[in-house]
Scaffold this active site. Structure first.
Site, PDB file in Angstrom:
ATOM      1  CE  LYS A 199      -3.592   2.440   2.464  1.00 23.28           C
ATOM      2  NZ  LYS A 199      -4.647   2.374   3.472  1.00 23.28           N
ATOM      3  NE  ARG A 209      -5.568   9.681   3.208  1.00 22.43           N
ATOM      4  CZ  ARG A 209      -4.282   9.892   2.993  1.00 22.43           C
ATOM      5  NH1 ARG A 209      -3.823  11.137   2.884  1.00 22.43           N
ATOM      6  NH2 ARG A 209      -3.451   8.873   2.885  1.00 22.43           N
ATOM      7  CE  LYS A 223      -3.785   8.175   6.589  1.00 25.10           C
ATOM      8  NZ  LYS A 223      -4.917   7.238   6.528  1.00 25.10           N
ATOM      9  CD  GLU A 239       5.607  -3.804   3.688  1.00 27.70           C
ATOM     10  OE1 GLU A 239       4.960  -4.703   4.246  1.00 27.70           O
ATOM     11  OE2 GLU A 239       5.952  -2.768   4.268  1.00 27.70           O
ATOM     12  CE  LYS A 254      -6.139   1.853  -0.434  1.00 30.65           C
ATOM     13  NZ  LYS A 254      -6.562   1.796   0.936  1.00 30.65           N
ATOM     14  CB  SER A 280     -11.417   7.555  -3.601  1.00 31.92           C
ATOM     15  OG  SER A 280     -10.198   7.993  -3.040  1.00 31.92           O
ATOM     16  CE1 TYR A 318     -15.047   3.441  -2.716  1.00 36.03           C
ATOM     17  CE2 TYR A 318     -13.168   3.809  -4.161  1.00 36.03           C
ATOM     18  CZ  TYR A 318     -13.689   3.647  -2.890  1.00 36.03           C
ATOM     19  OH  TYR A 318     -12.863   3.675  -1.801  1.00 36.03           O
TER      20      TYR A 318
HETATM   21  C1  PBG Z   1      -7.248   3.750   5.366  1.00 40.46           C
HETATM   22  C2  PBG Z   1      -7.712   3.502   3.990  1.00 40.46           C
HETATM   23  C3  PBG Z   1      -7.532   4.390   2.925  1.00 40.46           C
HETATM   24  C4  PBG Z   1      -8.171   3.823   1.828  1.00 40.46           C
HETATM   25  C5  PBG Z   1      -8.711   2.598   2.229  1.00 40.46           C
HETATM   26  N1  PBG Z   1      -8.404   2.390   3.588  1.00 40.46           N
HETATM   27  C6  PBG Z   1      -6.929   5.737   2.869  1.00 40.46           C
HETATM   28  C7  PBG Z   1      -5.633   6.002   3.489  1.00 40.46           C
HETATM   29  O1  PBG Z   1      -4.778   5.133   3.605  1.00 40.46           O
HETATM   30  O2  PBG Z   1      -5.457   7.146   3.860  1.00 40.46           O
HETATM   31  C8  PBG Z   1      -8.235   4.483   0.490  1.00 40.46           C
HETATM   32  C9  PBG Z   1      -9.222   3.981  -0.468  1.00 40.46           C
HETATM   33  C10 PBG Z   1      -9.552   4.898  -1.572  1.00 40.46           C
HETATM   34  O3  PBG Z   1      -8.906   5.940  -1.804  1.00 40.46           O
HETATM   35  O4  PBG Z   1     -10.508   4.569  -2.273  1.00 40.46           O
HETATM   36  N2  PBG Z   1      -6.789   2.752   6.146  1.00 40.46           N
END
Ligand code: PBG
Length: 329
Positions: A199, A209, A223, A239, A254, A280, A318
């Site tokens: 990730k 968010r 992050k 990982e 992701k 997203s 989505y």
């Molecule tokens: C947080 C989480 C995130 C997403 C899924 N779980 C955002 C982040 O890591 O800040 C993002 C999913 C998306 O953007 O559709 N644990």
């Protein structure tokens, strides 16, 4: 007269009509490949999410109607994301391990109506913290080991509520091992762990968010002390190897579209179920382009097919419902 220079091989032969194209297609998308994320809120009714066209937050009163539509389309799995009220967030994210929290209530409710539907539930503290980070902060730094202890408690609550798949998305080190051990000890032997193993720290998460109302809490804070750098791919292999050794059943890459090389590499090296998340920002980018007439709506299915070609076994998107409607035509 035969012109010897002319090719004997004409690759266009196998492209000349739709039947022959269908027969030789190397990859196909079906509803089995799609996972629909759902945002759940703790007040009644439906709310559209500002920066995600055609994506909504659902109250528990309307959730089952939505889940019913998803099931009727032939989709077999959903991923639940709770949107937690500010009043329930604290520095430690302790609402995450309240057995009656919103995520657990949603899981129980869905399981009552649709016991076979596969429910994936995120393990991470960000929906529950008042600072928007996925873990516990100590002197401004997300502390790995105390976060892992909290994640174990959260995972047990979700498994107990009936989640089929626990999906740690926090990127702490060692959390798969501790979650797996706790699940075994608590007799959740068949609870699946889908590790968000690769990730990346990505700006493509922006609309999500906002959807879960954590962006204002996070502010300018990033992050990147726990999520991966977009510059790296060897590290993704490291990982994934670590998480498989610790007991992950499946892994996730992701974001998706700008990271197809990672999906491909992970699948090739490990040959285990590999999921990808069309996040997203990727979704909204395509949606806005379609809505503004810049792109044809076929780009959505095309993008998902490309995930599959890269090696993804299933795709969180989505657009799962909308693509399924298209596929069912
Ligand atoms: C947080 C989480 C995130 C997403 C899924 N779980 C955002 C982040 O890591 O800040 C993002 C999913 C998306 O953007 O559709 N644990």
């Amino acid at each position: 007269m035969l012109n010897r220079k002319f090719p004997l091989t004409r690759l266009r032969r196998l492209r000349s009509n739709s039947f022959i194209r269908d027969i030789v297609d190397e990859n196909k998308i079906t509803t089995d490949d799609l996972i629909q994320p759902i945002f759940v809120k703790d007040s009644d009714g439906i709310e559209e999410i500002d920066k995600m066209p055609n994506v909504f937050r659902y109250g528990l009163d309307v959730l089952i109607k939505e889940v019913c539509e998803i099931c009727e389309l032939g989709i077999k799995s959903i991923a639940i994301f709770p949107v937690i009220d500010s009043s329930k967030r604290d520095a430690a994210g302790s609402e995450a391990f309240n057995e009656n929290n919103l995520a657990c209530s949603a899981i129980k409710l869905i399981k009552e109506h649709y016991p076979d539907l596969i429910i994936i539930s995120d393990v991470a503290l960000d929906p529950y913290t008042n600072h928007g980070h996925d873990g516990v902060l100590i002197n401004g730094y997300v502390d790995n080991d105390s976060t892992v202890s909290a994640l174990v408690k959260q995972a047990l609550c979700l498994a107990n509520a009936g989640a089929d798949i626990i999906a740690p998305s926090d990127m702490m080190d060692g959390r798969i091992k501790f979650i797996r051990e706790a699940l075994e000890e608590s007799n959740f032997k068949n609870t699946i762990i889908l590790s968000y193993a690769a990730k990346y720290s990505s700006s493509f998460y922006g609309p999500f968010r906002e959807a879960v109302k954590s962006s204002s809490k996070l502010g300018n804070s990033s992050k990147s002390s726990y999520q991966m750098s977009s510059a790296n791919s060897d590290e993704a292999i490291h990982e994934v190897a670590m998480d498989i050794n610790e007991g992950a059943d499946m892994v996730m890459v992701k974001p998706g579209m700008p990271y197809l090389d990672i999906i491909s590499k992970v699948k090739e090296v490990f040959q285990i179920p590999t999921f990808a998340y069309q996040v997203s920002g990727e979704y909204s980018m395509l949606k806005y382009a379609i809505e503004n007439g810049l792109l044809d709506n076929k780009v959505m299915l095309e993008s998902i097919l490309c995930f599959k070609r890269a090696g993804a076994d299933a795709i969180l998107t989505y657009a799962a419902k909308e693509i399924s409607k298209e596929l069912n035509k």
